[in-house]
Every structure is written in structure tokens, then in C-alpha cells.
Design a protein around this motif. Sequence first.
Motif, PDB file in Angstrom:
ATOM      1  N   THR A  33     -23.820  22.335  -5.381  1.00 22.78           N
ATOM      2  CA  THR A  33     -22.570  22.451  -4.616  1.00 22.78           C
ATOM      3  C   THR A  33     -22.575  21.540  -3.391  1.00 22.78           C
ATOM      4  O   THR A  33     -21.528  21.100  -2.937  1.00 22.78           O
ATOM      5  CB  THR A  33     -22.286  23.906  -4.180  1.00 22.78           C
ATOM      6  OG1 THR A  33     -23.330  24.335  -3.289  1.00 22.78           O
ATOM      7  CG2 THR A  33     -22.193  24.830  -5.359  1.00 22.78           C
ATOM      8  N   TYR A  37     -19.506  18.925  -1.454  1.00 22.76           N
ATOM      9  CA  TYR A  37     -19.166  18.744  -0.027  1.00 22.76           C
ATOM     10  C   TYR A  37     -19.461  17.298   0.381  1.00 22.76           C
ATOM     11  O   TYR A  37     -18.725  16.696   1.159  1.00 22.76           O
ATOM     12  CB  TYR A  37     -19.960  19.722   0.845  1.00 22.76           C
ATOM     13  CG  TYR A  37     -19.486  21.153   0.707  1.00 22.76           C
ATOM     14  CD1 TYR A  37     -18.447  21.640   1.484  1.00 22.76           C
ATOM     15  CD2 TYR A  37     -20.074  22.011  -0.224  1.00 22.76           C
ATOM     16  CE1 TYR A  37     -17.995  22.956   1.345  1.00 22.76           C
ATOM     17  CE2 TYR A  37     -19.634  23.322  -0.376  1.00 22.76           C
ATOM     18  CZ  TYR A  37     -18.600  23.787   0.412  1.00 22.76           C
ATOM     19  OH  TYR A  37     -18.157  25.078   0.262  1.00 22.76           O
ATOM     20  N   ARG A  38     -20.540  16.749  -0.154  1.00 24.34           N
ATOM     21  CA  ARG A  38     -20.903  15.361   0.178  1.00 24.34           C
ATOM     22  C   ARG A  38     -19.846  14.383  -0.327  1.00 24.34           C
ATOM     23  O   ARG A  38     -19.540  13.378   0.322  1.00 24.34           O
ATOM     24  CB  ARG A  38     -22.270  15.013  -0.438  1.00 24.34           C
ATOM     25  CG  ARG A  38     -23.446  15.617   0.302  1.00 24.34           C
ATOM     26  CD  ARG A  38     -24.746  15.425  -0.450  1.00 24.34           C
ATOM     27  NE  ARG A  38     -25.867  16.009   0.279  1.00 24.34           N
ATOM     28  CZ  ARG A  38     -26.595  15.343   1.166  1.00 24.34           C
ATOM     29  NH1 ARG A  38     -26.361  14.068   1.402  1.00 24.34           N
ATOM     30  NH2 ARG A  38     -27.579  15.947   1.804  1.00 24.34           N
ATOM     31  N   THR A  97     -21.272  15.962   6.307  1.00 18.44           N
ATOM     32  CA  THR A  97     -21.078  17.123   5.447  1.00 18.44           C
ATOM     33  C   THR A  97     -21.325  18.425   6.195  1.00 18.44           C
ATOM     34  O   THR A  97     -20.608  19.407   6.014  1.00 18.44           O
ATOM     35  CB  THR A  97     -22.010  17.031   4.219  1.00 18.44           C
ATOM     36  OG1 THR A  97     -21.844  15.756   3.630  1.00 18.44           O
ATOM     37  CG2 THR A  97     -21.674  18.093   3.208  1.00 18.44           C
ATOM     38  N   SER A  98     -22.341  18.408   7.035  1.00 19.41           N
ATOM     39  CA  SER A  98     -22.623  19.596   7.828  1.00 19.41           C
ATOM     40  C   SER A  98     -21.421  19.890   8.737  1.00 19.41           C
ATOM     41  O   SER A  98     -21.086  21.055   8.986  1.00 19.41           O
ATOM     42  CB  SER A  98     -23.901  19.367   8.644  1.00 19.41           C
ATOM     43  OG  SER A  98     -24.291  20.546   9.279  1.00 19.41           O
ATOM     44  N   SER A 101     -18.171  20.986   6.350  1.00 22.37           N
ATOM     45  CA  SER A 101     -18.347  22.218   5.581  1.00 22.37           C
ATOM     46  C   SER A 101     -18.142  23.462   6.457  1.00 22.37           C
ATOM     47  O   SER A 101     -18.173  24.576   5.969  1.00 22.37           O
ATOM     48  CB  SER A 101     -19.724  22.246   4.906  1.00 22.37           C
ATOM     49  OG  SER A 101     -20.742  22.163   5.869  1.00 22.37           O
ATOM     50  N   ARG A 107     -13.839  24.714   2.544  1.00 19.83           N
ATOM     51  CA  ARG A 107     -14.633  25.659   1.751  1.00 19.83           C
ATOM     52  C   ARG A 107     -13.786  26.303   0.668  1.00 19.83           C
ATOM     53  O   ARG A 107     -14.226  26.453  -0.464  1.00 19.83           O
ATOM     54  CB  ARG A 107     -15.254  26.745   2.651  1.00 19.83           C
ATOM     55  CG  ARG A 107     -16.133  26.208   3.761  1.00 19.83           C
ATOM     56  CD  ARG A 107     -17.129  27.245   4.248  1.00 19.83           C
ATOM     57  NE  ARG A 107     -18.144  27.464   3.241  1.00 19.83           N
ATOM     58  CZ  ARG A 107     -19.216  26.679   3.074  1.00 19.83           C
ATOM     59  NH1 ARG A 107     -19.430  25.654   3.852  1.00 19.83           N
ATOM     60  NH2 ARG A 107     -20.081  26.932   2.119  1.00 19.83           N
ATOM     61  N   GLY A 127     -26.837  26.079  -2.938  1.00 17.29           N
ATOM     62  CA  GLY A 127     -25.992  25.780  -1.787  1.00 17.29           C
ATOM     63  C   GLY A 127     -26.417  26.578  -0.570  1.00 17.29           C
ATOM     64  O   GLY A 127     -27.625  26.732  -0.307  1.00 17.29           O
ATOM     65  N   ARG A 128     -25.436  27.063   0.179  1.00 20.37           N
ATOM     66  CA  ARG A 128     -25.719  27.848   1.383  1.00 20.37           C
ATOM     67  C   ARG A 128     -25.105  29.248   1.309  1.00 20.37           C
ATOM     68  O   ARG A 128     -25.571  30.171   1.963  1.00 20.37           O
ATOM     69  CB  ARG A 128     -25.144  27.147   2.630  1.00 20.37           C
ATOM     70  CG  ARG A 128     -25.619  25.713   2.852  1.00 20.37           C
ATOM     71  CD  ARG A 128     -27.097  25.682   3.169  1.00 20.37           C
ATOM     72  NE  ARG A 128     -27.555  24.353   3.560  1.00 20.37           N
ATOM     73  CZ  ARG A 128     -27.703  23.308   2.752  1.00 20.37           C
ATOM     74  NH1 ARG A 128     -27.423  23.423   1.476  1.00 20.37           N
ATOM     75  NH2 ARG A 128     -28.155  22.155   3.212  1.00 20.37           N
ATOM     76  N   ASP A 129     -24.032  29.356   0.523  1.00 22.94           N
ATOM     77  CA  ASP A 129     -23.239  30.595   0.502  1.00 22.94           C
ATOM     78  C   ASP A 129     -23.042  31.098  -0.917  1.00 22.94           C
ATOM     79  O   ASP A 129     -22.086  31.818  -1.185  1.00 22.94           O
ATOM     80  CB  ASP A 129     -21.853  30.300   1.101  1.00 22.94           C
ATOM     81  CG  ASP A 129     -21.124  29.211   0.309  1.00 22.94           C
ATOM     82  OD1 ASP A 129     -21.806  28.414  -0.367  1.00 22.94           O
ATOM     83  OD2 ASP A 129     -19.887  29.174   0.340  1.00 22.94           O
ATOM     84  N   ARG A 178     -29.129  20.304  11.612  1.00 23.58           N
ATOM     85  CA  ARG A 178     -28.365  20.781  10.456  1.00 23.58           C
ATOM     86  C   ARG A 178     -28.595  22.271  10.227  1.00 23.58           C
ATOM     87  O   ARG A 178     -27.662  23.005   9.931  1.00 23.58           O
ATOM     88  CB  ARG A 178     -28.771  19.998   9.213  1.00 23.58           C
ATOM     89  CG  ARG A 178     -27.885  18.805   9.000  1.00 23.58           C
ATOM     90  CD  ARG A 178     -27.452  18.749   7.565  1.00 23.58           C
ATOM     91  NE  ARG A 178     -28.393  17.987   6.782  1.00 23.58           N
ATOM     92  CZ  ARG A 178     -28.468  18.069   5.466  1.00 23.58           C
ATOM     93  NH1 ARG A 178     -27.681  18.887   4.811  1.00 23.58           N
ATOM     94  NH2 ARG A 178     -29.334  17.348   4.813  1.00 23.58           N
ATOM     95  N   ASP A 182     -25.600  24.873  10.173  1.00 20.38           N
ATOM     96  CA  ASP A 182     -25.329  25.615   8.936  1.00 20.38           C
ATOM     97  C   ASP A 182     -25.496  27.130   9.131  1.00 20.38           C
ATOM     98  O   ASP A 182     -24.824  27.925   8.484  1.00 20.38           O
ATOM     99  CB  ASP A 182     -26.259  25.134   7.804  1.00 20.38           C
ATOM    100  CG  ASP A 182     -26.001  23.683   7.393  1.00 20.38           C
ATOM    101  OD1 ASP A 182     -24.957  23.130   7.802  1.00 20.38           O
ATOM    102  OD2 ASP A 182     -26.839  23.097   6.685  1.00 20.38           O
ATOM    103  N   ARG A 185     -22.409  28.540  11.979  1.00 22.33           N
ATOM    104  CA  ARG A 185     -20.970  28.280  11.865  1.00 22.33           C
ATOM    105  C   ARG A 185     -20.229  29.598  11.610  1.00 22.33           C
ATOM    106  O   ARG A 185     -20.821  30.570  11.124  1.00 22.33           O
ATOM    107  CB  ARG A 185     -20.707  27.257  10.757  1.00 22.33           C
ATOM    108  CG  ARG A 185     -21.037  27.766   9.389  1.00 22.33           C
ATOM    109  CD  ARG A 185     -20.953  26.669   8.350  1.00 22.33           C
ATOM    110  NE  ARG A 185     -21.278  27.187   7.045  1.00 22.33           N
ATOM    111  CZ  ARG A 185     -21.725  26.442   6.048  1.00 22.33           C
ATOM    112  NH1 ARG A 185     -21.904  25.151   6.215  1.00 22.33           N
ATOM    113  NH2 ARG A 185     -21.989  26.980   4.882  1.00 22.33           N
TER     114      ARG A 185
END
Length: 223
Positions: A33, A37-38, A97-98, A101, A107, A127-129, A178, A182, A185
Motif C-alpha cells: 500500500t 501513496y508513493r 509520501t509521509s 498520507s 487516505r 502498510g501502517r493502518d 518519518r 507516521d 498524525r
Amino acid sequence: MSFCVAIDGPAGAGKSTVAKAVAKERGLHYVDTGAMYRTMSLYMLRNGIDSRDEKAVTAVLSEVHVEVAYEDGIQLMYLNGENVTGQIRTDEIGMVTSNISRYRPVREKLVAMQQKLAEQMDVIMDGRDIGTCVLPEADVKIYLTASVAVRAKRRHKEFLEAGQEVTLEEVEKKIETRDYQDMHRENSPLVRAEDAVYLDSSDMTLAQVVKAITDRIDEKRRA
Ligand code: DC
């Protein structure tokens, strides 16, 4: 119902390497993912849109068409019809991207795409989420991390191999920045889902991490 594995964690934790290996071993589609975003960031960079300006970024979202395709099991990224897979792995794109996003409309657009992909096929998505927002009902959730020093070393090696000259200190600083962005946020910060398995790969080999995850998958599939 498709089978879904979620892998979240900070930059450089080895999520994509691990996810690709697990995907191969267990016949899942790997969905990166971060690449989505990138790809969106590449549009912002090419068009001179300031990634720190939420209004400016949001205003052009309808012009940005991000698409995913698979070739021999490899994920390709398309930006408005152009294959940009080889252009999104730079550090500059990582920072942009950071920034972008963090914005809710960004999102929402990409999360909808990710959920659709997971409906269509068995996936391992990183990803992160993913475990918290994108696939809260995922069959297996992993939170993969490693110390900043170890992550910086890994990323530094990747950059050198790709011919990008950066110092280890620079990479470490950027990773810390980052991580902070991340994790702090407002929208979907990086947090460990309550039901995610916590794996610190600092002192683990790739094979050990992959085994820890495939064991979980097998357990779940047997259940
Ligand atoms: O995993 P990566 O380095 O390709 O991610 C790049 C950035 O994208 C990272 O700073 C956080 C963001 N990202 C996100 O917010 N949510 C995701 N699901 C994946 C990545």
C-alpha cells in the motif's frame, strides 16, 4: 470470503521483503500500500504541488489516477496510465509520501482501492493502518518492527545498492522523522492493532520472521 493478512510497522522494518516471501510460500497476493501513496506523491512532485499544503494536494486528487496491476505476481504501479513502478522508491518520494498520507481525502481514496483488492483475492497487505483501518477483520495481523539502528542500516544498504549516495546518519535521521510523523498524525496514525502479533525483527533472520507469520496463517486456516 477472501483470506487476508495485515502487516503494519514503521519504515524499514522489512515489511515488504517479509510479505513477499510469505505471499510466495502461502499463495497470497502481496499488496504494497505504501507504493500507492508513493505513486500519488510522484504526481505532486512532477506538478510542483507542495506536499505540506493540504488544500493544494486535495484540490488535484481528482486528476490523479492510481492503478495497480500484477505481472508474474509482481505489483506494478500506474500513474494516469504510465507505469511508474521504477520511479517511486527514492528518499525524496518517501518524505513527500509521509506528508501527503496525513490527509484524510488522500487516505479515503486509497483505502477504498485497498479494500476492493482484498475483496477480490487472498492478500497479504502491508502498510501502517492495515490492521486498524483498512482490514480490521483481517484473519492474521502482524505488527513488524525493528530498532531504528537496524532499520537505518538496512535502508542504507538498499540505497547504496540502488546507486543512491547517502550517509547512514542521514538515513537514520530521516527514519526518525518519518516514524514521528507516521505515529503522531491525526488520521490513521501507525499504531499496533490490539489483536496484532508483535514481532521485533532486530535480532531475527528473514527465515525466522517468515516462519513466525506462516505458522500463524496455517493455524488460522486450520481453525
Ligand atoms: O512503506 P513505505 O515506506 O512505502 O511508505 C511510505 C509512506 O507512506 C510512509 O511514510 C507512510 C505512508 N503510508 C501510510 O500512511 N499508510 C499506508 N498504508 C502505507 C504507507
